[in-house]
Design an enzyme around this catalytic site. Structure first.
Site, PDB file in Angstrom:
ATOM      1  CB  SER A  84      -8.069   3.712   3.059  1.00 38.94           C
ATOM      2  OG  SER A  84      -7.140   3.008   4.334  1.00 38.94           O
ATOM      3  CE  LYS A 110      -3.798   1.927   2.791  1.00 41.77           C
ATOM      4  NZ  LYS A 110      -4.828   1.682   4.046  1.00 41.77           N
ATOM      5  CB  SER A 155      -8.352   0.777   5.999  1.00 39.62           C
ATOM      6  OG  SER A 155      -8.864   1.988   6.213  1.00 39.62           O
TER       7      SER A 155
END
Lengths: 477, 485, 96
Positions: free
Chosen positions: B153, B78, B177
């Site tokens: 997210s 990420k 997330s």
């Protein structure tokens, strides 16, 4: 209407750790800009702080030395505001849970003692440096100083004159330096002071409106700024006006304080506990350990020296101006057994040599043992006081022992009565006119004869013996 | 060869058997990326050249018989994790050109374990969001239905695994997330206990809630990855100095005799009926494995969202103060003097959701409001944690739906922040209490959208999570279909 | 508790953010929705409850006082939007 000043001081002292408070960058002063920085103290994305244990220990030392209570648990908080020298946009400090509180120091003022309360002592990180461009509306940021550990010492508003404030400041300064946790250099910024000052009618309990003073970068300036500000506020109050609560900057060149009103806005720091740091728990064992490591503090040391060595308070003051100097003096006093004489030599010649060289006592080429030996040689009569003046200079320049210097220079004092008598005979024989005049009543000539004997013996004659023998031999005719 | 569609453990078998090389694997991954990435957009940046170099190195290791836990396995990161010398944006314009001079601890650990990095995945800006719609770099689409969100997210990390554009990926979880996108994308996602995985190098959103965790295709892969990334880090003060067990030892242990708690407050109005049905089925499966399901209560559940939406923005407002255009990142050229520069830089550099949260957070901490908001929320947080501690006295694990609905349509909730926040309702409590949680696929809706079931255990009981998740996964035998991209 | 547009402006200034009039209106109403939602916390009795600032009870996480490597100043400044020599350069605060 008589007004009394009410003064509180806030001191920030840089701690002498090797590494910064939350990262392992060096704290050393004077490096190339932005060369003692890392992602952590630069506030890069993703970094985290880890507390330098030594910062806690040094803060504990100061807390104990000022009779503060050390809290069993304390926390760091974030103080949030925007400024280019504050890379994270917040300063890690302590707010609701400081390391220590409720202490005091004693100052000597007007021949007596007064206690000045300390509200709290806590840990925080320093910010960087901002330099302003002279010609353009630009500033330059150096982050070397961000993350250098600071302690903040907040006093109670217990001071009632600029003099008391200066005495308090000096007391804090000497304790910090004695503890070897701060070098106390106001010009370099490792010891900083802000003041809060207000006036109130004498006898009143409530506080008047206060002004905060900043930008005082020496002890003298603190005192001058406070004296000025007290006068300024007095003038306002006497004129029936009201003092405005504001921050004022001391202007050294003009000798006045200027208002910062308009430039300053009330900050909302939005303090909250820093979630990246965990509580610090300080138990009795740790406190005891740190307590044991405390050196004898200046006030206690002075009192002990006065009693133990029977020196004057003034001498004690000079000799304890640094811990190293006090240690040096005590060593010489102990080894020679002559504290008063030791004190005179240390405060006199030794300090003079060091000051000329701008050297610290720690680097004095004359070892305490050597100086003690020299003193004993004088006491024993091997050398005269006058000869010692020459010897000690040599000892400073060469670092050699007194005996070596005496031998090399052949400075042993002549104490042999026969040898002295001979010298005196020769002098008297060479100066018959003066002898007659002396015997005729001109007693002032005695000094002349002493001088001649000293010349004859190349300064090595024992003066006391010379006096004794000369008197006898002049009296006899 | 389609090696990209296999799991870590399957690939490791092939590598050991000499049937596949690291270069073969990474080649298949990039072939797949070429085919589907323009539709999915899981990645912000690809590390193709480096990946092939690393794969070569891995092959040398393999030939030398030097096999480490993830040798040759393509992993995506990420874009919230700092990668040394490689751009890290956090999904934001304000870091569009930021190149970290250091690696996050987790990145170092994965590297040491032999992983091959594929690229930096897309995410909601500064991890603030539940749909990956707030990224400055465009949206990511759910591989199962390109008109729908992948969750957020960590939407990019989830989509990349679901679309076989990598074998496993790393995300971060502050309020769900990892788990929520895992559920919406039909894969496994775990949020470890707070302090289990180092946060050093994780760009901070809410410091007391953030955790890094893995996205994998099955629970076995999750255990393998957790073994690599978990562990104490002296660079983080909140890292917990506890040994990491071998999580693989918990696979296939079974849960006979376990008590599993079903919190009544999590079965509320508004849960999609298909998800409700899948939960009932899941309960049946758990009971079929020899565990007893009991009803428990987590009385402060209804306040979790409110607590989260004070604490997280408050911490974020402080964490994001460093983005000021002075040291790195974007700076507005319009600021003639300092105050103007700050305001223009931050206003142009941050998107609306980030600004909204900074505003809430700043307000909650501001003078006069601290006690009413931040302090109050911190007190209720203690009560929420206590709810779980009490519950775990009566059960080994807790089971809940991961999300109230399957993936919603792109743009459906962007105008209603409060509605968007509600999609985290089942995952938020976990972060507040600091306990670990895992989402495991539990079926598909009639429309072919994935659903997830969430398991929770007490602090540092990731082993037990692996235990129940793997037992469930095996027994549930959810069809291993792939999205029809 | 209702937040006014003035308060929104004040908070925006604290956070160093600029908003258009339209954005301020929108934010004020959105923030109010959120704040009303979080007001529900006032229903709970929290007297005597210690605020929880850390999920896990740790304390005394220390480092030794050892100097490590700093970043090469080239790297420190590599990401700077505006650097001049070894410094970060910023617009000056305009004094009134």
């Amino acid at each position: 209407m008589e007004y009394e000043p009410v003064i509180g001081l806030e001191v920030h002292a840089q701690l002498l750790t090797d590494a910064k408070i939350f990262c392992s960058c060096s704290t050393r002063f004077g490096a190339e800009p932005n060369s003692h920085t890392c992602p952590i103290c630069m506030g890069m994305p993703g970094v985290l702080p880890v507390l330098n244990r030594k910062v806690v220990e040094y803060t504990m030392k100061m807390a104990l030395a000022t009779h503060c209570r050390i809290n069993g648990a304390c926390n760091f908080a974030r103080k949030n505001y925007f400024y280019p020298d504050l890379p994270k946009g917040y300063q890690i400090s302590q707010y609701a849970d400081p390391l220590s509180e409720h202490g005091y120091v004693e100052i000597e003022i007007n021949g007596g003692k007064k206690r000045i309360g300390i509200t709290r002592i806590h840990m925080e990180e320093d910010a960087g440096k901002l330099l302003h461009d002279e010609h353009n509306p630009l500033s330059y940021v150096d982050l070397n100083r961000t993350g250098v550990p600071l302690i903040e010492i907040v006093s109670e508003p217990d001071m009632r004159s600029a003099e008391e404030a200066a005495a308090y400041l000096r007391r804090l300064h000497e304790i910090l330096v004695y503890l070897e946790i701060c070098d106390g250099n106001m010009e370099e910024g490792s010891f900083r002071c802000d003041a809060n000052v207000s006036l109130r009618p004498k006898g009143e309990e409530t506080f008047g409106t206060r002004a905060e003073l900043k930008n005082m970068n020496s002890f003298r300036n603190v005192q001058r700024a406070l004296e000025y500000e007290i006068k300024r506020q007095q003038y306002i109050l006497e004129g029936g006006q009201v003092v405005v609560q504001e921050t004022r900057l001391w202007d050294d060149s003009q000798g006045v304080t200027h208002s910062m009103r308009g430039k300053e806005e009330a900050h909302d720091y939005r303090y909250f506990p820093d979630p990246d740091l965990v509580p610090i728990m300080i138990g009795d064992t740790w406190i005891e350990e740190v307590g044991k490591s405390l050196p004898e503090l200046p006030l206690e040391k002075r009192e002990r020296l006065i009693i133990e060595y029977e020196i004057s308070p003034y001498d004690a003051g000079v000799l304890t101006s640094s811990r190293a100097l006090a240690d040096y003096f005590e060593e010489v006093a102990r080894l020679s057994g002559k504290p008063k004489i030791a004190g005179n030599w240390v405060m006199g010649d030794v300090l003079r040599f060091l000051n000329e060289d701008k050297r610290d006592i720690k680097n004095c080429p004359i070892l305490p043992g050597s100086l003690a030996e020299m003193i004993l040689l004088i006491e024993g009569g091997a050398i005269s006081g006058k000869m010692a003046k020459e010897i000690i200079e040599d000892m400073y320049k060469t670092g050699k022992e007194p005996r070596e210097i005496i031998e090399t220079k052949g400075l042993v004092q002549i104490t042999d009565e026969e040898a002295l008598k001979k010298a005196i005979e020769e002098v008297l024989a060479a100066n018959p006119a003066q002898v007659e005049q002396y015997r005729g009543g001109r007693e002032k000539l005695f000094g002349y004869f002493v001088g001649q004997v000293m010349k004859e013996t190349k300064g090595k004659a024992n003066p006391a013996l010379v006096n004794e023998l000369l008197k006898k031999m002049l009296a006899a005719s | 060869m389609d090696l990209n569609s296999l799991t870590i453990h399957e690939l490791q078998e092939k590598i050991r058997a000499g049937e596949a090389t690291a270069t073969d694997i990474v080649r298949d991954v990039f072939t797949r990326i070429d085919a589907v990435e323009q539709d999915v957009h899981a990645y912000i940046s690809l590390m193709k050249d480096d990946a092939f170099v690393e794969a070569s190195r891995a092959d040398a290791d393999i030939r030398a018989g030097n096999l480490r836990p993830l040798t040759g396995i393509p992993v995506a990161l990420k874009d919230i994790l700092c990668t040394k010398g490689f751009r890290t944006t956090c999904g934001s314009h304000i870091l569009h050109n930021f190149v970290p001079p250091y690696n996050a601890t987790v990145v170092e650990k994965l590297k040491e374990a032999g992983a091959v990095f594929v690229g930096k995945t897309n995410m909601d800006e500064f991890a603030m969001g539940s749909s990956t719609e707030t990224s400055y770099y465009g949206i990511t689409r759910n591989p199962w239905d390109l008109e729908r969100i992948p969750g957020g997210s960590s939407g990019g990390s989830a989509a990349a695994v679901a679309a076989d554009e990598c074998i496993a990926s790393i995300g971060s979880d502050t309020g769900g997330s990892i788990r929520q996108p895992a559920a919406l994308c039909g894969i496994v996602g775990m949020k470890p206990t707070y302090g289990r995985v180092s946060r050093f190098g994780l760009i901070a959103f809410a410091s007391s809630l953030d955790q890094i965790g893995p996205f994998t295709k099955d629970v076995t892969d999750c255990a393998i990855t957790m073994n690599v990334i978990a562990g104490y880090d002296s660079r983080e003060s909140t890292s917990v100095p506890m040994d990491v067990p071998d999580y693989c030892k918990y696979l296939s242990r079974g849960i006979g005799g376990w008590t599993v708690g079903i919190p009544k407050e999590y079965f509320i109005e508004g849960i999609d009926p298909e998800i409700m049905a899948s939960m009932k089925k899941a309960i049946g499966i758990i009971e079929g494995l020899g565990a007893k399901c009991i009803e428990i209560s987590l009385p402060h559940t209804e306040y979790c969202l409110a607590v989260y939406y004070i604490i997280a923005p408050a911490e974020a407002s402080s964490n994001l103060a460093r983005y000021d255009g002075v040291k790195y990142g974007f700076r507005s050229q319009d600021g003639r003097e300092l105050l103007e520069m700050y305001k223009k830089t931050r206003s142009a550099g941050f998107g609306p959701e980030v600004k909204r949260r900074i505003m809430i957070g700043t307000y909650a901490l501001s003078s006069g409001y601290y006690d009413a908001y931040y302090k109050k929320a911190s007190q209720v947080r203690a009560l929420i944690k206590r709810d779980f501690e009490e519950a775990f006295k009566r059960c080994d694990a807790i089971m809940t739906p991961t999300t109230p609905t399957p993936a919603f349509k792109i743009g459906e909730k962007t105008d209603d922040p409060l509605q968007m926040y509600l999609s985290d309702i089942f995952t938020i409590s976990t972060n507040l209490a600091g306990i670990p949680g895992i989402s495991v696929p539990c079926g598909f809706t009639g429309d072919g959208l994935p659903m997830g079931v969430q398991f929770l255990t007490g602090h540092f009981e990731e082993g037990k999570l692996i235990q129940i998740a793997s037992a469930y996964e095996k027994s549930a035998s959810i069809e291993k279909s792939r999205p029809g991209l | 508790m209702k937040i006014t547009k003035d308060e929104v402006e004040h908070v925006a200034h604290l956070a160093r953010l600029d908003f258009t009039e339209e954005e301020k209106e929108k934010f004020t109403s959105q923030l109010n929705d959120i704040l009303m939602y979080v007001d529900t916390l006032n229903r709970i009795d929290t007297s005597g409850v210690e605020p929880m600032s850390h999920a896990i009870a740790l304390h005394n996480a220390f480092r030794d006082d050892c100097v490590g490597e700093s970043l090469d100043s080239g790297l420190s400044l590599a990401n700077a939007p505006d650097a001049r020599g070894p410094f970060f350069r910023v617009p000056r605060v305009i004094e009134s």
